[in-house]
Design a protein around this motif. Sequence first.
Motif, PDB file in Angstrom:
ATOM      1  N   HIS A 116       0.810  -1.215   0.000  1.00 63.10           N
ATOM      2  CA  HIS A 116       0.000   0.000   0.000  1.00 63.10           C
ATOM      3  C   HIS A 116       0.848   1.273   0.000  1.00 63.10           C
ATOM      4  CE1 HIS A 116      -3.496   2.469   0.638  1.00 63.10           C
ATOM      5  NE2 HIS A 116      -2.879   3.052   1.638  1.00 63.10           N
ATOM      6  N   PHE A 117       1.962   1.261   0.694  1.00 60.85           N
ATOM      7  CA  PHE A 117       2.818   2.446   0.782  1.00 60.85           C
ATOM      8  C   PHE A 117       3.986   2.321  -0.194  1.00 60.85           C
ATOM      9  CE2 PHE A 117       0.673   2.060   4.860  1.00 60.85           C
ATOM     10  CZ  PHE A 117       0.027   3.287   4.895  1.00 60.85           C
ATOM     11  N   LEU A 118       3.667   2.208  -1.451  1.00 61.05           N
ATOM     12  CA  LEU A 118       4.641   1.939  -2.498  1.00 61.05           C
ATOM     13  C   LEU A 118       5.741   2.989  -2.565  1.00 61.05           C
ATOM     14  CD1 LEU A 118       5.042  -0.262  -4.573  1.00 61.05           C
ATOM     15  CD2 LEU A 118       3.733   1.092  -6.190  1.00 61.05           C
ATOM     16  N   ALA A 119       5.411   4.246  -2.344  1.00 66.45           N
ATOM     17  CA  ALA A 119       6.413   5.309  -2.414  1.00 66.45           C
ATOM     18  C   ALA A 119       7.499   5.129  -1.354  1.00 66.45           C
ATOM     19  CB  ALA A 119       5.753   6.677  -2.252  1.00 66.45           C
ATOM     20  N   MET A 120       7.163   4.528  -0.233  1.00 66.69           N
ATOM     21  CA  MET A 120       8.157   4.264   0.808  1.00 66.69           C
ATOM     22  C   MET A 120       8.790   2.885   0.647  1.00 66.69           C
ATOM     23  SD  MET A 120       6.476   5.962   4.227  1.00 66.69           S
ATOM     24  CE  MET A 120       5.094   4.850   4.259  1.00 66.69           C
TER      25      MET A 120
END
Length: 138
Positions: A116-120
Amino acid sequence: MIPSLPGFGFSTPLAGPGMNVARMAGLLAQLMARLGYDGYGVQGYDAGAWVGPAMGKQDPDHVIGVHVNALLAFPAGIDGEVPTGVLVSNHDVTIRRWAERDHDIVHWTELEKGGHFLAMEEPEALVEDVRTFFRALR
């Protein structure tokens, strides 16, 4: 340029109600016009996955493409007025068949990792996919 959504990130906290997706999109489109951009691309995730496509809908003469990496934008968020790129991780539910039926999706990437937190979790993969999508639009 990477502006924060009104009320998010580095922007001023909102003083009251009324800042919805359409209003945010309109304000950001106005900002890009005031800054002199004749054409620009939009990338959105989470709330931005709703705002980005709304910018494309409101300002299709200037938005060259919209890239989202959240399936929250479907089915209502993107309406086919601008080329759309999608990046999903292995934890997202793939609804590609319906998304492509109803929207102008010209780029679709499914990662085998991330969540879900692909950017991180997978920032390099996200950046590379955004670059690939917008380079293809030139």
